[in-house]
Design an enzyme around this catalytic site. Structure first.
Site, PDB file in Angstrom:
ATOM      1  N   GLY A   8       0.784  -1.242   0.000  1.00 19.71           N
ATOM      2  CA  GLY A   8       0.000   0.000   0.000  1.00 19.71           C
ATOM      3  C   GLY A   8       0.811   1.284   0.000  1.00 19.71           C
ATOM      4  O   GLY A   8       0.303   2.325   0.419  1.00 19.71           O
ATOM      5  N   ASN A  31       1.699   2.996  -2.649  1.00 26.16           N
ATOM      6  CA  ASN A  31       1.064   3.919  -3.612  1.00 26.16           C
ATOM      7  C   ASN A  31      -0.205   4.523  -3.024  1.00 26.16           C
ATOM      8  O   ASN A  31      -0.498   5.692  -3.255  1.00 26.16           O
ATOM      9  CB  ASN A  31       0.788   3.219  -4.945  1.00 26.16           C
ATOM     10  CG  ASN A  31       2.006   3.244  -5.852  1.00 26.16           C
ATOM     11  OD1 ASN A  31       2.395   4.287  -6.370  1.00 26.16           O
ATOM     12  ND2 ASN A  31       2.641   2.085  -6.004  1.00 26.16           N
ATOM     13  N   ARG A  74     -14.481 -14.563 -11.031  1.00 33.02           N
ATOM     14  CA  ARG A  74     -14.054 -13.171 -11.224  1.00 33.02           C
ATOM     15  C   ARG A  74     -15.225 -12.183 -11.197  1.00 33.02           C
ATOM     16  O   ARG A  74     -15.218 -11.187 -10.492  1.00 33.02           O
ATOM     17  CB  ARG A  74     -13.288 -13.039 -12.550  1.00 33.02           C
ATOM     18  CG  ARG A  74     -12.679 -11.660 -12.758  1.00 33.02           C
ATOM     19  CD  ARG A  74     -11.843 -11.595 -14.021  1.00 33.02           C
ATOM     20  NE  ARG A  74     -10.828 -12.632 -14.062  1.00 33.02           N
ATOM     21  CZ  ARG A  74      -9.695 -12.630 -13.365  1.00 33.02           C
ATOM     22  NH1 ARG A  74      -9.437 -11.614 -12.560  1.00 33.02           N
ATOM     23  NH2 ARG A  74      -8.826 -13.606 -13.466  1.00 33.02           N
ATOM     24  N   LEU A  83      -9.443  -7.073 -13.997  1.00 32.20           N
ATOM     25  CA  LEU A  83     -10.845  -6.694 -13.795  1.00 32.20           C
ATOM     26  C   LEU A  83     -11.733  -7.336 -14.863  1.00 32.20           C
ATOM     27  O   LEU A  83     -11.349  -7.449 -16.025  1.00 32.20           O
ATOM     28  CB  LEU A  83     -10.999  -5.175 -13.855  1.00 32.20           C
ATOM     29  CG  LEU A  83     -10.198  -4.351 -12.849  1.00 32.20           C
ATOM     30  CD1 LEU A  83     -10.647  -2.889 -12.892  1.00 32.20           C
ATOM     31  CD2 LEU A  83     -10.313  -4.888 -11.434  1.00 32.20           C
ATOM     32  N   ASN A 111      -4.498   2.550 -13.287  1.00 30.85           N
ATOM     33  CA  ASN A 111      -3.580   1.576 -12.690  1.00 30.85           C
ATOM     34  C   ASN A 111      -2.158   2.132 -12.761  1.00 30.85           C
ATOM     35  O   ASN A 111      -1.833   2.902 -13.662  1.00 30.85           O
ATOM     36  CB  ASN A 111      -3.642   0.259 -13.468  1.00 30.85           C
ATOM     37  CG  ASN A 111      -2.729  -0.803 -12.875  1.00 30.85           C
ATOM     38  OD1 ASN A 111      -2.635  -0.935 -11.649  1.00 30.85           O
ATOM     39  ND2 ASN A 111      -2.044  -1.566 -13.726  1.00 30.85           N
ATOM     40  N   HIS A 121       1.788   0.764 -12.986  1.00 29.89           N
ATOM     41  CA  HIS A 121       2.537  -0.458 -13.298  1.00 29.89           C
ATOM     42  C   HIS A 121       4.034  -0.136 -13.326  1.00 29.89           C
ATOM     43  O   HIS A 121       4.432   0.870 -13.918  1.00 29.89           O
ATOM     44  CB  HIS A 121       2.080  -1.031 -14.644  1.00 29.89           C
ATOM     45  CG  HIS A 121       2.786  -2.308 -14.974  1.00 29.89           C
ATOM     46  ND1 HIS A 121       2.446  -3.510 -14.381  1.00 29.89           N
ATOM     47  CD2 HIS A 121       3.849  -2.557 -15.778  1.00 29.89           C
ATOM     48  CE1 HIS A 121       3.273  -4.451 -14.830  1.00 29.89           C
ATOM     49  NE2 HIS A 121       4.120  -3.899 -15.673  1.00 29.89           N
ATOM     50  N   ASP A 127      -8.511  -1.332 -18.938  1.00 32.87           N
ATOM     51  CA  ASP A 127      -9.555  -2.053 -19.663  1.00 32.87           C
ATOM     52  C   ASP A 127      -9.505  -3.520 -19.224  1.00 32.87           C
ATOM     53  O   ASP A 127      -8.871  -3.837 -18.224  1.00 32.87           O
ATOM     54  CB  ASP A 127      -9.423  -1.843 -21.184  1.00 32.87           C
ATOM     55  CG  ASP A 127      -8.081  -2.334 -21.715  1.00 32.87           C
ATOM     56  OD1 ASP A 127      -7.435  -3.158 -21.021  1.00 32.87           O
ATOM     57  OD2 ASP A 127      -7.684  -1.899 -22.800  1.00 32.87           O
TER      58      ASP A 127
END
Ligand code: GAR
Length: 209
Positions: free
Chosen positions: A13, A15, A66, A94, A108, A110, A142
Site C-alpha cells: 500500500g 502507492n 471473477r 478486472l 492503474n 505499473h 480495460d
C-alpha cells in the site's frame, strides 16, 4: 463537492499512502479517499488506511468467480459514490462488468514502461531482458492485462549493479510522484483520448496570453 477516490490494493500500500499524502497536502485538490478495498486478508495497506481513519475493507476473493467477486467490489465503490478508482498494487484482472461500471474512471500504476514487461515481476523482467531503461506507467484500465491508454510515464535508468530490489526501489519513488500527478489530471478533466493516445491539456491559468 469533493471528488471521491476508491483505492484497490492487495499488499503493502505505498502507492495508496502516496495518494493519501497528496490529497492531504493539496497536490490532489478537492478530493478525498472514500474507500480502500483489499482482496487479501492482512494486506498492510488496509491497516495503513484504517490508521488514517479511512473506510478500509477486506473483501476476500478466494473461491469466487471473477465476475461474482467484482460485483461485490463494484457495489462497495458505488455505495461510497466513488468518482475514480485507483488500482494500487491490486493483483487482479478486472472483469468486463467492473470496467463497464466505471468507464474511463479506473487507473492503474505499473512498474515498467508499458507495453514492455507487463504482468508480474516487471523489474526482474527488465533486468533479465538487458534493458537500459525502465520506469513506470499510469494508464486507464480495460479488460486486458496492463493495457489501456497511457496517461503518464516516468523513465528510470538501469545500472549495472542493479538487482530487482534496487531497481524496484528507484521505480517506486517515481510511481509515487506520477500517480498523484495523473490522478489530478484525470479528476480535473485535463485530457482527451484520441484512439490510444491520452492528450493532456495545460493546467488552468498557465495558458499563454
Ligand atoms: C507497485 O510497484 C505497483 O506498481 C505494482 O505493485 C507494487 C505495489 O506496491 N503493481 C503491479 O505490478 C500491477 N501490475 P504498493 O502496494 O507499495 O503500492
Amino acid at each position: 463537492m469533493k471528488k471521491r477516490i476508491g483505492v484497490l490494493l492487495s499488499g503493502r500500500g505505498s502507492n495508496f499512502e502516496a495518494l493519501a499524502e497528496s490529497v492531504e497536502a493539496g497536490r490532489i485538490p478537492d478530493a478525498e479517499i472514500a474507500l480502500v478495498v483489499s482482496n487479501r486478508e492482512g494486506a498492510e495497506g488496509i491497516e495503513k488506511a484504517r490508521r488514517q481513519g479511512i473506510d478500509a475493507r477486506v473483501i476476500p476473493s478466494k473461491g469466487l468467480e471473477r465476475e461474482a467477486y467484482d460485483k461485490l467490489v463494484v457495489a462497495a465503490l458505488q455505495e461510497k459514490k466513488v468518482d475514480l478508482v485507483c488500482l494500487a498494487g491490486y493483483m487482479r484482472l478486472l472483469s468486463p462488468h467492473f470496467v463497464a461500471a466505471f468507464p474511463q474512471r479506473i487507473l492503474n500504476i505499473h512498474p515498467s514502461l508499458l507495453p514492455a514487461f507487463p504482468g508480474l515481476e516487471s523489474q526482474r523482467q527488465a533486468l533479465e531482458h538487458g534493458a537500459k531503461f525502465s520506469g513506470c506507467t499510469v494508464h486507464f484500465v480495460d479488460e486486458n492485462l496492463d493495457a489501456g491508454p497511457i496517461v503518464l510515464q516516468a523513465c528510470v535508468a538501469i545500472e549495472d549493479a542493479d538487482t530487482p530490489e534496487t531497481l524496484a526501489e528507484r521505480i517506486l519513488r517515481e510511481e509515487h510522484r506520477i500517480y498523484s500527478e495523473a490522478v489530478r489530471i484525470v479528476l480535473e478533466g485535463r485530457y482527451r483520448i484520441e484512439g490510444r493516445r491520452v492528450l493532456l491539456h495545460a493546467p488552468k491559468g498557465s495558458e499563454r496570453k
